[in-house]
Enzyme design. Structure first.
Site, PDB file in Angstrom:
ATOM      1  N   ARG A 163      47.116  31.545  30.896  1.00 44.05           N
ATOM      2  CA  ARG A 163      46.023  30.989  30.067  1.00 44.05           C
ATOM      3  C   ARG A 163      46.612  30.404  28.796  1.00 44.05           C
ATOM      4  O   ARG A 163      46.249  29.335  28.354  1.00 44.05           O
ATOM      5  CB  ARG A 163      44.998  32.081  29.766  1.00 44.05           C
ATOM      6  CG  ARG A 163      43.941  32.265  30.842  1.00 44.05           C
ATOM      7  CD  ARG A 163      44.527  32.436  32.237  1.00 44.05           C
ATOM      8  NE  ARG A 163      43.504  32.608  33.257  1.00 44.05           N
ATOM      9  CZ  ARG A 163      43.075  33.784  33.672  1.00 44.05           C
ATOM     10  NH1 ARG A 163      43.588  34.910  33.196  1.00 44.05           N
ATOM     11  NH2 ARG A 163      42.136  33.867  34.596  1.00 44.05           N
ATOM     12  N   ASP A 192      48.415  31.505  37.412  1.00 45.65           N
ATOM     13  CA  ASP A 192      46.948  31.539  37.416  1.00 45.65           C
ATOM     14  C   ASP A 192      46.456  30.102  37.299  1.00 45.65           C
ATOM     15  O   ASP A 192      47.262  29.175  37.171  1.00 45.65           O
ATOM     16  CB  ASP A 192      46.411  32.420  36.276  1.00 45.65           C
ATOM     17  CG  ASP A 192      45.097  33.099  36.662  1.00 45.65           C
ATOM     18  OD1 ASP A 192      44.162  32.395  37.078  1.00 45.65           O
ATOM     19  OD2 ASP A 192      45.011  34.335  36.537  1.00 45.65           O
ATOM     20  N   HIS A 267      42.702  32.365  42.220  1.00 44.35           N
ATOM     21  CA  HIS A 267      43.364  32.089  40.941  1.00 44.35           C
ATOM     22  C   HIS A 267      44.629  31.270  41.184  1.00 44.35           C
ATOM     23  O   HIS A 267      45.701  31.567  40.647  1.00 44.35           O
ATOM     24  CB  HIS A 267      43.702  33.396  40.205  1.00 44.35           C
ATOM     25  CG  HIS A 267      42.508  34.023  39.535  1.00 44.35           C
ATOM     26  ND1 HIS A 267      41.920  33.487  38.418  1.00 44.35           N
ATOM     27  CD2 HIS A 267      41.787  35.125  39.836  1.00 44.35           C
ATOM     28  CE1 HIS A 267      40.882  34.247  38.057  1.00 44.35           C
ATOM     29  NE2 HIS A 267      40.777  35.243  38.899  1.00 44.35           N
ATOM     30  N   GLU A 332      39.209  38.395  42.548  1.00 43.59           N
ATOM     31  CA  GLU A 332      38.213  37.351  42.301  1.00 43.59           C
ATOM     32  C   GLU A 332      38.395  36.094  43.152  1.00 43.59           C
ATOM     33  O   GLU A 332      38.248  34.983  42.648  1.00 43.59           O
ATOM     34  CB  GLU A 332      38.242  36.964  40.810  1.00 43.59           C
ATOM     35  CG  GLU A 332      37.966  38.137  39.898  1.00 43.59           C
ATOM     36  CD  GLU A 332      37.985  37.780  38.413  1.00 43.59           C
ATOM     37  OE1 GLU A 332      37.076  38.210  37.712  1.00 43.59           O
ATOM     38  OE2 GLU A 332      38.923  37.073  37.970  1.00 43.59           O
ATOM     39  N   TRP A 398      40.824  47.931  38.189  1.00 40.41           N
ATOM     40  CA  TRP A 398      40.404  47.299  36.932  1.00 40.41           C
ATOM     41  C   TRP A 398      38.894  47.262  36.784  1.00 40.41           C
ATOM     42  O   TRP A 398      38.376  47.340  35.683  1.00 40.41           O
ATOM     43  CB  TRP A 398      41.003  45.901  36.792  1.00 40.41           C
ATOM     44  CG  TRP A 398      40.455  44.842  37.695  1.00 40.41           C
ATOM     45  CD1 TRP A 398      40.762  44.641  39.017  1.00 40.41           C
ATOM     46  CD2 TRP A 398      39.513  43.825  37.356  1.00 40.41           C
ATOM     47  NE1 TRP A 398      40.072  43.565  39.519  1.00 40.41           N
ATOM     48  CE2 TRP A 398      39.298  43.038  38.520  1.00 40.41           C
ATOM     49  CE3 TRP A 398      38.819  43.487  36.193  1.00 40.41           C
ATOM     50  CZ2 TRP A 398      38.424  41.948  38.551  1.00 40.41           C
ATOM     51  CZ3 TRP A 398      37.953  42.397  36.220  1.00 40.41           C
ATOM     52  CH2 TRP A 398      37.757  41.644  37.385  1.00 40.41           C
ATOM     53  N   TYR A 423      41.364  47.029  28.694  1.00 42.01           N
ATOM     54  CA  TYR A 423      41.394  45.577  28.526  1.00 42.01           C
ATOM     55  C   TYR A 423      41.523  45.260  27.043  1.00 42.01           C
ATOM     56  O   TYR A 423      40.564  45.324  26.287  1.00 42.01           O
ATOM     57  CB  TYR A 423      40.159  44.934  29.175  1.00 42.01           C
ATOM     58  CG  TYR A 423      40.459  44.528  30.602  1.00 42.01           C
ATOM     59  CD1 TYR A 423      41.134  45.416  31.446  1.00 42.01           C
ATOM     60  CD2 TYR A 423      40.133  43.277  31.108  1.00 42.01           C
ATOM     61  CE1 TYR A 423      41.457  45.057  32.750  1.00 42.01           C
ATOM     62  CE2 TYR A 423      40.447  42.910  32.413  1.00 42.01           C
ATOM     63  CZ  TYR A 423      41.117  43.805  33.228  1.00 42.01           C
ATOM     64  OH  TYR A 423      41.448  43.453  34.501  1.00 42.01           O
ATOM     65  N   PHE A 424      42.740  44.901  26.656  1.00 43.32           N
ATOM     66  CA  PHE A 424      43.019  44.681  25.242  1.00 43.32           C
ATOM     67  C   PHE A 424      42.704  43.238  24.820  1.00 43.32           C
ATOM     68  O   PHE A 424      42.980  42.858  23.684  1.00 43.32           O
ATOM     69  CB  PHE A 424      44.466  45.058  24.920  1.00 43.32           C
ATOM     70  CG  PHE A 424      44.777  46.524  25.147  1.00 43.32           C
ATOM     71  CD1 PHE A 424      43.762  47.471  25.250  1.00 43.32           C
ATOM     72  CD2 PHE A 424      46.085  46.977  25.243  1.00 43.32           C
ATOM     73  CE1 PHE A 424      44.037  48.820  25.451  1.00 43.32           C
ATOM     74  CE2 PHE A 424      46.387  48.329  25.435  1.00 43.32           C
ATOM     75  CZ  PHE A 424      45.351  49.243  25.549  1.00 43.32           C
ATOM     76  N   ASP A 425      42.119  42.451  25.747  1.00 35.39           N
ATOM     77  CA  ASP A 425      41.601  41.145  25.318  1.00 35.39           C
ATOM     78  C   ASP A 425      40.196  41.303  24.735  1.00 35.39           C
ATOM     79  O   ASP A 425      39.659  40.359  24.168  1.00 35.39           O
ATOM     80  CB  ASP A 425      41.605  40.126  26.464  1.00 35.39           C
ATOM     81  CG  ASP A 425      40.870  40.587  27.714  1.00 35.39           C
ATOM     82  OD1 ASP A 425      40.777  41.816  27.944  1.00 35.39           O
ATOM     83  OD2 ASP A 425      40.388  39.719  28.474  1.00 35.39           O
ATOM     84  N   TRP A 473      44.825  39.702  28.756  1.00 34.29           N
ATOM     85  CA  TRP A 473      44.496  38.363  29.254  1.00 34.29           C
ATOM     86  C   TRP A 473      44.444  37.457  28.034  1.00 34.29           C
ATOM     87  O   TRP A 473      44.036  37.896  26.943  1.00 34.29           O
ATOM     88  CB  TRP A 473      43.157  38.397  29.990  1.00 34.29           C
ATOM     89  CG  TRP A 473      43.208  39.340  31.149  1.00 34.29           C
ATOM     90  CD1 TRP A 473      42.715  40.616  31.190  1.00 34.29           C
ATOM     91  CD2 TRP A 473      43.833  39.122  32.407  1.00 34.29           C
ATOM     92  NE1 TRP A 473      42.999  41.188  32.401  1.00 34.29           N
ATOM     93  CE2 TRP A 473      43.674  40.295  33.181  1.00 34.29           C
ATOM     94  CE3 TRP A 473      44.516  38.047  32.973  1.00 34.29           C
ATOM     95  CZ2 TRP A 473      44.175  40.417  34.471  1.00 34.29           C
ATOM     96  CZ3 TRP A 473      45.001  38.174  34.268  1.00 34.29           C
ATOM     97  CH2 TRP A 473      44.831  39.350  34.998  1.00 34.29           C
ATOM     98  N   GLU A 475      43.012  34.166  27.424  1.00 32.33           N
ATOM     99  CA  GLU A 475      42.108  33.035  27.161  1.00 32.33           C
ATOM    100  C   GLU A 475      41.937  32.834  25.655  1.00 32.33           C
ATOM    101  O   GLU A 475      41.950  31.709  25.164  1.00 32.33           O
ATOM    102  CB  GLU A 475      40.731  33.296  27.784  1.00 32.33           C
ATOM    103  CG  GLU A 475      40.672  33.160  29.293  1.00 32.33           C
ATOM    104  CD  GLU A 475      40.946  34.471  30.002  1.00 32.33           C
ATOM    105  OE1 GLU A 475      41.571  35.382  29.402  1.00 32.33           O
ATOM    106  OE2 GLU A 475      40.527  34.593  31.173  1.00 32.33           O
TER     107      GLU A 475
HETATM  108  C1  ACM Z   1      41.144  40.735  36.513  1.00 31.62           C
HETATM  109  O1  ACM Z   1      40.803  41.052  35.359  1.00 31.62           O
HETATM  110  N1  ACM Z   1      40.613  39.661  37.100  1.00 31.62           N
HETATM  111  C2  ACM Z   1      42.100  41.515  37.271  1.00 31.62           C
END
Ligand code: ACM
Ligand code: ZN
Length: 768
Positions: A163, A192, A267, A332, A398, A423-425, A473, A475
């Site tokens: 990202r 990705d 992805h 996903e 997750w 999830y540290f985003d 992540w 983004e």
């Molecule tokens: C994920 O957060 N799509 C693994």
């Protein structure tokens, strides 16, 4: 960057115990200390490259004070630092012992990795200035005796470099961060939709085309605008094979395994910028800026060339990464195109598969067979459970812990990284005071409260939980600084979760040590988030006697909380909170943290509605789900109403079950009115109960005089709302009240969750 400024707090409670994170299994100390100048030599037994590396690191660190020699003997009268491989020190191969005394610093371990962790503990005992090559004023180091070993063997951090791209130099810094925390896995999300980041000789266009997208850095990630005609993709980058070898060696020296992730089957749209024939539709796509959803352009599972491609790519990946795991993504993948693709449908027929889920499972199993033939293990996100798990796969859970639980019960190894804690985003504090994040709220305290072993697992099954991982992540992570800011200090909390014994859960104690470690982060120029300055308020469920007591707390124990009970704004001269206090009428509590006389963060406020059942015992005839415990045992009678957000912490939830609770008023009480709160949040599968009944009893628990009521569902597409079931005009003398609320059991037809279990949520039952 202004928003990243760190507000410094006074380290309080200067600890008598040296502040090491993760907290060692056993640590003894005395008031004595020794100065670093005393030491002349580092002795290494045996001297092999791994042990020599640690000795060199220690030598480098001590250089501002002494130029210590790495040699087999010492000068007379001088002290020595000894690094010794000794299999008897710990049964855990990553364990170590560390002893500091007047003439000797001794680190012993059964393996070089244990010695390395012993060195990380020693490092935290040494003055921070050394990290910057500066001679510290005080060179004393406390006497300690430490015995230590990790609770889990998988202690991971993840980084998404698709990202946003982070250069190899920063990856090494990230590895330094992992190393200081005694973590041992770096999960490198290399591919990705927004860019392919690894050089592959067989497919050169992956880095020529798939690694580049148009620059939209000035826009909000969600509002990306697509590539314009004739526009050149200019944002991106990739790692050359040499850079990757450099990173892997750097990590290996620090006892960190690098796990590469090559996403499949979804992805993967960036691949089709270079090799469009590998998708079902065969269209040449641009590498997208911004979000890509749903993930419809995925590898065609019916095209054999896809597997030729993947096997060649994986072969080159395997040559670069010596670790046992290869992560193949698996998350996903939208199956729309597979449903419409002749080749995919043909594959389903030939392989006698039931549907597209099983086609995904077939895809993953085929990949696993290939990896196993190369002596590698497949790791994948929990979607790889769908359609059947590949025989030897390790699962990364997750989407909550459910996938992990299911896998562990079936005998598969799992790594826990639920969005809720790992999830540290997500935001770690009030969005108004933080750089923009993707959403959510995962505070430091929440991360610290994580237990990677879900309560559903027995001891045998729990052995399959290898550990946990923090995921970043990117983004909303454009720069190195924001990447550090997101993970620090949440990865510090996670490091203690995965290393220290299960009994180590005292957040205040952790926080007091963290304040010291953050000084080290400062010296290392590592950016970290100041965290949340919110004051939390709740009923004291440890109270004794008949009083209703309120507790205030924050993520920053030791930082003064000022509060008011009269609706006024707290100031530096308001009452300072020292211990829980009682209320005996409906009260608005307002509170804020004050650092050096200045308000830090916003004023928190809550109204506690005083009523006849407040703080009274509640018996649950049907337990609520562990995942939605509200504020604990007093949640339904703590005086607090929830908001329209199901995860605001006030709501208890029941999945597919009715609510059936008995309130114990303690003595005969005259009741005139009952008001029970429920949440209607249909998009989140939370419905109103279909029927609500109240009944009353004296001491005998023979419930009588039942009254019922119903609530009318809000029209479709209504926003979430708190609703109440009200019973007025009651005239009952009773000791116990039973409240039952009927669950409709399943989501109704036409709802996206149709046929799945329906939830009911309640926050408070007000008795007047
Ligand atoms: C994920 O957060 N799509 C693994
Ligand atoms: Zn296809």
């Amino acid at each position: 960057m202004g928003c990243l400024a760190v507000i410094k707090e006074d380290p309080k409670n200067t600890e008598t115990i040296p502040p090491i994170i993760p907290r060692p299994v056993s640590l003894k100390t005395t008031k004595d200390s020794v100065t670093l100048q005393r030491f002349s030599h580092i002795l290494v037994y045996p001297e092999i490259p791994e042990t020599r590396f640690i000795a060199d690191e220690i030598k480098k660190l001590l250089l501002p004070v002494i130029d210590i020699e790495i040699a087999p003997s010492v000068n007379k009268g001088k002290g020595r630092i000894e690094l010794k491989i000794n299999s008897k020190v710990s049964e855990n191969k990553e364990g170590y012992s560390l002893s500091v005394s007047s003439r000797r610093i001794l680190i012993e371990a059964p393996s070089p990795s244990g010695l390395f962790y012993g060195f990380q503990s020693l490092r935290q005992l040494l003055p921070q200035d050394l990290e910057k090559g500066i001679e510290p004023q005080n060179t004393a180091i406390a006497f300690v005796e430490i015995e230590d070993y990790p609770r889990f063997k998988y202690r991971g951090m993840h980084l998404d470099v698709s990202r946003h791209f982070f250069d190899a130099e920063f990856i090494k810094t990230y590895i330094d961060m992992i190393a200081l925390h005694k973590m041992n896995m770096f999960h490198w999300h290399l591919t990705d939709d927004n860019g392919w980041r690894i050089e592959i000789d067989s497919y050169p266009e992956l880095v020529e085309k798939s690694a580049w997208r148009v620059d939209r850095e000035h826009e909000n990630w969600r509002d990306w605008s697509p590539i314009q005609p004739k526009e050149e993709p200019t944002y991106g980058g990739y790692y050359t094979k040499n850079e990757i070898r450099g990173v892997v060696q750097y990590a290996t020296d620090r006892h960190i395994t690098v796990i590469p992730e090559i996403e499949m089957p979804g992805h993967t749209s960036e691949v089709f910028a270079a090799y469009p024939k590998l998708s079902c539709k065969g269209d040449t796509l641009d590498v997208v800026p911004g979000s890509y959803w749903p993930n419809k352009d995925i590898f065609c599972a019916g095209n054999d060339k896809v597997f030729t491609f993947l096997e060649k790519v994986l072969t080159e990946v395997i040559e670069l990464f010596p670790g046992i795991y290869i992560h193949i993504g698996g998350d996903e993948a939208d199956k729309t195109n597979w449903k419409e693709c002749q080749k995919c449908q043909n594959r389903i027929k030939v392989e006698k598969l039931k549907n597209e889920q099983e086609l995904q499972s077939w895809f993953i199993r085929k990949t696993e067979t290939f990896l196993v033939s190369k002596n590698k293990k497949l790791l994948g996100w929990d979607e790889i459970l769908e359609g059947g798990l590949a025989p030897k796969a390790t699962v990364m859970s997750w989407r909550g812990t459910k996938g992990g639980v299911e896998s562990a019960i079936r005998g598969h190894d799992v790594v826990m990284c639920p969005t809720s804690h790992c999830y540290f985003d997500y935001y770690q504090a009030d969005p108004e005071t933080s750089p923009e994040a993707i959403g959510g709220l995962t505070t430091l305290k929440k991360v610290y409260s994580f237990n990677p072993i879900p309560e559903e697992l027995n001891d045998k099954e729990a052995e399959h939980v290898l550990g946990a991982q923090g995921n970043l992540w990117t983004e909303y992570v454009k720069t190195n600084e924001i990447a550090q800011y997101r993970v620090l200090p949440r990865m510090t909390a996670l490091a203690e979760v995965v290393w220290s014994p299960e009994r180590v859960t005292d957040y205040d104690d952790f926080y007091n040590r963290l304040v010291h470690l953050q000084d080290r982060f400062d010296v290392l120029n590592w950016i970290y988030a100041p965290g949340s300055f919110i004051v939390s308020m709740q009923a004291d469920d440890k109270k004794g006697g008949d009083e209703f007591r309120i507790v205030l707390s924050s993520e920053k124990p030791g930082t003064p909380i000022k509060f008011t009970l009269d609706g006024s704004t707290p100031t530096v001269t308001s009452s300072q909170y020292t211990r829980s206090f009682t209320i005996n009428k409906t009260t608005q509590v307002r509170a804020a943290l004050f650092i050096k006389g200045n308000q830090a963060g916003k004023v928190s406020e809550k109204t506690f509605y005083f009523h006849k059942a407040i703080g009274k015992p509640v018996e649950y005839l049907i337990p609520h789900k562990q995942k939605y415990p509200g504020k604990g045992t007093l949640s339904l009678v703590d005086g607090l109403k929830g908001t329209s957000h199901y995860n605001d912490g006030c709501w208890q939830g029941w999945e597919g079950d009715d609510i059936d609770v008995i309130l114990d008023l303690g003595e005969r009480t005259l009741i005139s009115k009952i008001s029970a709160g429920f949440l209607e949040s249909v998009d989140s599968w939370i419905f109103l109960p279909t029927n609500i009944a109240v009944s009353f009893s004296m001491e005998d628990k023979e419930f009588k005089n039942e009254k019922t009521t119903q609530l009318t569902d809000a029209p479709p597409d209504s926003p979430p709302e708190r609703r109440t079931a009200d019973f007025s005009g009651i005239n009952e003398l009773c000791k116990y009240i039973r409240i039952r609320a009927k669950n409709r059991k399943v989501c109704p037809e036409g709802h996206p969750g149709s046929g799945g279990k329906a939830w009911i949520f309640s926050d408070e039952i007000i008795i007047e």
